[in-house]
Write a protein that holds these residues in place. Structure first.
Motif, mmCIF file in Angstrom:
data_model
loop_
_atom_site.group_PDB
_atom_site.id
_atom_site.type_symbol
_atom_site.label_atom_id
_atom_site.label_comp_id
_atom_site.label_asym_id
_atom_site.label_seq_id
_atom_site.Cartn_x
_atom_site.Cartn_y
_atom_site.Cartn_z
ATOM 1 N N GLU A 43 -1.767 0.077 3.318
ATOM 2 C CA GLU A 43 -2.150 1.051 4.333
ATOM 3 C C GLU A 43 -3.040 0.407 5.394
ATOM 4 N N ILE A 66 4.368 8.633 -8.144
ATOM 5 C CA ILE A 66 3.030 8.787 -7.559
ATOM 6 C C ILE A 66 2.211 7.517 -7.775
ATOM 7 N N GLU A 67 2.242 6.962 -8.987
ATOM 8 C CA GLU A 67 1.518 5.723 -9.268
ATOM 9 C C GLU A 67 2.008 4.587 -8.365
ATOM 10 N N HIS A 99 -6.121 0.236 7.809
ATOM 11 C CA HIS A 99 -7.502 0.704 7.755
ATOM 12 C C HIS A 99 -8.028 0.934 9.169
ATOM 13 N N GLN A 144 5.326 11.303 -12.108
ATOM 14 C CA GLN A 144 4.079 10.582 -12.380
ATOM 15 C C GLN A 144 4.198 9.119 -11.977
ATOM 16 N N ILE A 185 3.511 4.811 -5.405
ATOM 17 C CA ILE A 185 3.113 5.068 -4.022
ATOM 18 C C ILE A 185 1.643 4.723 -3.829
ATOM 19 N N GLU A 186 0.796 5.112 -4.782
ATOM 20 C CA GLU A 186 -0.634 4.788 -4.683
ATOM 21 C C GLU A 186 -0.855 3.279 -4.675
ATOM 22 N N GLN A 187 -0.128 2.547 -5.526
ATOM 23 C CA GLN A 187 -0.246 1.087 -5.557
ATOM 24 C C GLN A 187 0.211 0.480 -4.230
ATOM 25 N N TRP A 188 1.298 0.981 -3.699
ATOM 26 C CA TRP A 188 1.826 0.464 -2.441
ATOM 27 C C TRP A 188 0.838 0.719 -1.310
ATOM 28 N N LEU A 189 0.283 1.926 -1.271
ATOM 29 C CA LEU A 189 -0.694 2.247 -0.229
ATOM 30 C C LEU A 189 -1.936 1.375 -0.341
ATOM 31 N N GLU A 190 -2.390 1.126 -1.551
ATOM 32 C CA GLU A 190 -3.562 0.270 -1.756
ATOM 33 C C GLU A 190 -3.343 -1.104 -1.136
ATOM 34 N N SER A 191 -2.136 -1.597 -1.191
ATOM 35 C CA SER A 191 -1.823 -2.927 -0.660
ATOM 36 C C SER A 191 -1.421 -2.921 0.805
#
Length: 50
Positions: free
Chosen positions: A40, A29-30, A42, A26, A32-38
């Motif tokens: 990835e 995953i959190e 576009h 868990q 990775i999601e935070q890292w991608l938000e900053s």
């Protein structure tokens, strides 16, 4: 997914997760999601920076 980390780091991470009532997956995953938000890329090809 498979990652290699030291036994000490794994033990510390596991203990911290348990203290917060979460499992390691868990939290990973959190994170990775935070890292991608900053970070990835576009559609315009720009890296989103916070």
């Amino acid at each position: 997914m498979h990652i290699s980390i030291t036994d000490d780091l794994k033990k510390r991470f596991h203990a911290s997760c348990v203290m917060r009532g979460k499992n390691m997956s868990q939290v990973v995953i959190e994170l990775i999601e935070q890292w991608l938000e900053s970070n990835e890329v576009h559609q315009a090809g720009e890296i989103k920076r916070l």
